[in-house]
Design a protein around this motif. Sequence first.
Motif, PDB file in Angstrom:
ATOM      1  N   GLY A   1      -8.567 -19.486 -11.384  1.00 46.05           N
ATOM      2  CA  GLY A   1      -8.832 -20.656 -12.235  1.00 46.05           C
ATOM      3  C   GLY A   1      -9.650 -20.208 -13.430  1.00 46.05           C
TER       4      GLY A   1
ATOM      5  N   THR B   1      -6.861 -15.188 -12.584  1.00 45.01           N
ATOM      6  CA  THR B   1      -5.659 -16.015 -12.558  1.00 45.01           C
ATOM      7  C   THR B   1      -5.911 -17.162 -13.533  1.00 45.01           C
TER       8      THR B   1
ATOM      9  N   SER C   1      -3.879 -20.545 -15.975  1.00 42.82           N
ATOM     10  CA  SER C   1      -2.799 -21.512 -15.968  1.00 42.82           C
ATOM     11  C   SER C   1      -1.994 -21.365 -17.262  1.00 42.82           C
ATOM     12  N   GLY C   2      -0.738 -20.942 -17.139  1.00 43.97           N
ATOM     13  CA  GLY C   2       0.153 -20.843 -18.302  1.00 43.97           C
ATOM     14  C   GLY C   2      -0.055 -19.571 -19.109  1.00 43.97           C
TER      15      GLY C   2
ATOM     16  N   GLY D   1      -3.160 -19.630 -21.139  1.00 44.49           N
ATOM     17  CA  GLY D   1      -4.331 -19.368 -20.296  1.00 44.49           C
ATOM     18  C   GLY D   1      -4.488 -17.880 -20.030  1.00 44.49           C
TER      19      GLY D   1
ATOM     20  N   ASP E   1      -0.498 -15.476 -14.357  1.00 41.82           N
ATOM     21  CA  ASP E   1      -0.345 -16.926 -14.354  1.00 41.82           C
ATOM     22  C   ASP E   1      -0.311 -17.357 -12.891  1.00 41.82           C
TER      23      ASP E   1
ATOM     24  N   ARG F   1       0.142 -20.071 -11.518  1.00 43.16           N
ATOM     25  CA  ARG F   1       1.125 -21.081 -11.138  1.00 43.16           C
ATOM     26  C   ARG F   1       2.503 -20.471 -10.918  1.00 43.16           C
TER      27      ARG F   1
ATOM     28  N   HIS G   1      -4.776 -29.105 -18.305  1.00 45.28           N
ATOM     29  CA  HIS G   1      -4.597 -27.885 -19.091  1.00 45.28           C
ATOM     30  C   HIS G   1      -5.597 -27.799 -20.253  1.00 45.28           C
TER      31      HIS G   1
END
Length: 336
Positions: free
Chosen positions: A174, A197, A199-200, A203, A217, A219, A326
């Motif tokens: 995160g 890690t 998101s996207g 990110g 990523d 996700r 996001h």
Amino acid sequence: MAVKEKRKTETVHEKGASIPEKMRAAAIDRFGGPEVLTIHTLPVPELDTGEVLIAIDTAGVGVWDAEMRAGWVPDGHPKFPLVLGTDGSGTVVAMGSHIRRFKIGDSVYSYSFYNPKGGFYAEYVAVEAEKVAPVPRGLELREAGAIPTTGLTAIQGIDDALKLKREETVIIHGGSGGVGTLAIQFAKLREARVLATASGADGVELVRSLGADAAVDGRDDDIEAAARSFAPEGVDAVLALVGGEALDRCVATIRSGGRLAYPNGVDPEPKKRPGIRVIAYDAIANVREFEHLGMAIEAAKLRVPIAATFSLGDAARAHERLAQGHVLGKIVLRTG
Ligand SMILES: NC(=O)c1ccc[n+]([C@@H]2O[C@H](COP(=O)([O-])OP(=O)(O)OC[C@H]3O[C@@H](n4cnc5c(N)ncnc54)[C@H](OP(=O)(O)O)[C@@H]3O)[C@@H](O)[C@H]2O)c1
């Protein structure tokens, strides 16, 4: 209960800027969606002997604020109108008579969860002096106001919960959020090796730019494969800032004897696993903790990603943006 010392604090007022009786604040009269957060005219909070009155420049907007707006308060007994906001930055405009650490005009930042005199989405906040600290060198008020909660949570996760050492390997899961963007930089300050890690794709790009040695990523990508190539013997530690199935995959890569830390609130709560130490913690604010944070901020030359800035009057819009998700880094409100 501290004794009110109205006369003495008024003496201090005289030395500083004039303080109005009323202020603007973004508050709720009932629980609900972002629309219940509206501008109120409220009395400027009165000071007790151990408190500092801050004219707010910037207030942080966090997921915990949205939880309070929607119906969760720690004591279960909200007093409406409830001014939201757990942290922010600004200028000292008055002090209780017991305070020696500050002077009028100091730039400060502060974290006080469910502050008894009302939150930081306001022009003024009265906070226990222990929970207030000078703005670290290198930060502007806007940046300082974004990070009291997340900064304390990040540094305490790295240094106190995980006790991360040089050359150790850590997954910051995160990493593109409020706490994660700071935790990456503090882990690098301790010369650990960091797999973040995020998101996207944006990110991932952000966490790399903040110093992560490797990034995936969380996700979409194969976290376990990335962790195997990053630390073939297993990682020493994970700092979990988001729960769920992807976190389980991070936890699976921790070596035997390794550790997993997470701030309370991560949902769903991480599962225990035999052979690893699990540490749940809450951010703590006091003079020593702010000194610890301040030194780390200055040594790291901390970068504070701010995803969006709203005016106090647009607090409801800030919460709408938060609900969209996001957010890379933090959302802030500014009073000016
Ligand atoms: N107890 C305490 O004292 C304390 C203090 C501070 C924070 N906390 C808790 O700590 C947690 C983190 O806070 P925060 O402010 O950092 O929240 P945040 O800004 O929402 O950060 C979480 C990040 O994780 C990302 N994410 C979601 N799923 C992911 C996945 N599968 N792989 C990789 N990244 C993923 C999110 O991206 P998207 O937005 O794109 O989904 C977001 O960037 C929260 O649960 C908060 O309540 C507790």
